[in-house]
Design an enzyme around this catalytic site. Structure first.
Site: not given
Lengths: 330, 330
Positions: B53-56, B104, B109, B218
């Site tokens: 996921g994006s945001g990391h 991860k 994922d 998250h």
């Protein structure tokens, strides 16, 4: 106040001890409160010293190293370093070729660097000073007569540092630093305030749907309070303010800088808008930085800095640099 | 919600366009949503693909480049990338020596990378997978069977990337990646929640005097809610949890990672405490990172990751790397 600290009074001392533990390339003078390169001064090289209030990391301590600064003098959070501290750093890095002081334009910083320069002069150390004042948002704001010094400081430190590393003399390094400052402009926007550890509460207030246009790096007021707008509009507002002050053309170096509390993914959203605006105005981004380079504690927001490059400035920008905050090419 | 975005649905597309504009060393496949090195695959080299996921950010797109990843597949914010996207990236970087998937440990994922590996296998591309699960805080948490994959991912990508760059074969690179994961442990602490652009409100709540010990990247719940404590106590809690799970000794690589909304000055305060705890337990920090390397949007807090080094792992860590997020030695 929610911070990863031990006690408000210990923040700077603890952080400096952390810097010392993390970076063997640096020597942290814990008592006198300045940071130098571990190797000591380079014989015959002009020394570069900067400093200012803490809370803007990686500026300035993170820019000490090959190709950039020789010393940084951190004050308490958002507080100017004192003359003795700057004087000690100046004499520590003088290698016979003189020392350049890079000073952001805040009244306390300017005064204290000036006093330190006089003390150094008494010791026979030649000092030149450049005052960075790139922020187009306001004149004569809180803490400042004239314009504030913000993002262009990173460019000045990098480019002047590269020239000094190559053996340029003090007058040449100082002239280059002034040239970078004169060719650079910045504009910042805050979405949230930040909290000084010693104060324990936010330095100003912003409603849930508001932003501060033209904010300073200590949360000083900018041009206006406005309703939160899309990133594209914010970028346009910033670039129009810069362009009105210094018409942009040719090759530029652009920094989209996070103020400390803004995710990198948002900075890339802003960078897209900046790149489109500049491209639409016939301006070419030759070099760029996207990330946290001059912060304001945990403030959410960003600043945009543009420098009109020359071939010489581009070449000096590309020169090797090896610091905790900027590193390439070596 | 205060974010530098245009519209919640456009965040990923806008950010990827920003990445494309900022980094000529990368090719951003905007339609298929993956990022590769601009030069294309290196003939005969094992390809490394990660994603999530994006945001990391900078994870994972910021780690594409020489000495690290060949491709990154960003999903929507906090959402797994899809099999077709991973499959396209995998085939794009295969240079005949096979591809390593670095995943991860989150259920979506793992499933989607597995499906992509099967699709690649149908194309004749050999794929090995390593699942990173370094977070000691909890077992079987939200979104995860077993332990969550967090900070060690940065170490796995760097060290496996260095081995691949030197021409190690797929089995060797995969074995090294698994070794790094097995020798690494993490523990995170949140002081504030973060807000998904699509949700518009924080993912969880924390009182003004509370922190979440063992939080996930998250914002998933950790071990316990506790009163906010001094940095030294937080570091002790994290390191004791890690040490209880994997006794620490000898040389280690330590990362004090900011979650996105924590100032760098605070991370150095934490680093000091980490260095003192480790030193007091006879453990030597041979290498370190202090900064934002695997973030959670604008969450305030930090995570601590420790890897027990071997001479081989240290040497691969030191090998040249040239990516937007990590860069040295070349």
């Amino acid at each position: 106040m929610k911070k990863l600290i031990n006690a408000p009074d210990d923040v700077l001392a603890d952080a400096l001890a952390g810097v010392a533990a993390a970076h063997p390339s640096l020597t942290v003078h814990l008592d006198e409160r300045f940071i130098t390169r571990a190797g000591g001064p380079t014989p015959g090289k002009v020394g570069l010293v900067s400093g200012g209030g803490s809370g803007h990391e990686p500026l300035h301590g993170g820019y000490v190293g090959y190709g950039m600064l020789d010393a940084a003098c951190p004050g308490e959070v958002f507080t100017s370093p004192v003359p003795d501290q700057i004087h000690a750093a100046t004499t520590a890095v003088d290698a016979g070729a003189g020392v350049l002081h890079i000073v952001k334009n805040y009244t306390g910083d300017v005064l204290n660097f000036q006093m330190a320069a006089e003390l150094a002069d008494d010791d026979g150390v030649r000092v030149e000073s450049v005052v960075v004042n790139d922020d187009v948002a306001v004149e004569d704001s809180t803490w400042t007569a004239g314009r504030r010094g913000t993002g262009a400081t990173v460019f000045v430190e990098k480019i002047a540092g590269a020239a000094a590393e190559r053996g340029a003399d003090l007058a040449t390094v100082a002239a280059l630093a002034r040239e970078v400052n004169e060719r650079s402009r910045s504009f910042g926007v805050a979405l949230t305030p930040c909290t000084l550890p010693a104060a324990g509460k936010p330095g100003f207030e912003l409603a849930d749907d508001e932003m501060e246009l033209g904010v300073g790096i200590h949360g000083e007021p900018g041009r206006s309070r406005a309703k939160l707008a899309p990133a594209k509009e914010i970028a346009t507002t910033a670039l129009e303010a810069i362009h009105a002050d210094m018409p942009l053309s040719g090759d530029v170096l652009v920094m989209v800088n996070g103020m400390g509390g803004t995710p990198l993914i948002e900075l890339y959203v802003v960078y897209k808008a900046v790149a489109e605006w500049l491209s639409g105005h016939g301006v070419t981004i030759a070099r760029n930085l996207v990330g946290n380079y001059i912060t304001s504690l945990e403030m959410a927001g960003c600043s945009i800095t543009v420098c009109r490059l020359t071939p010489e400035l581009t070449e000096l920008w590309d020169a090797p640099v090896e610091t905790p905050g900027l590193r390439w090419g070596r």
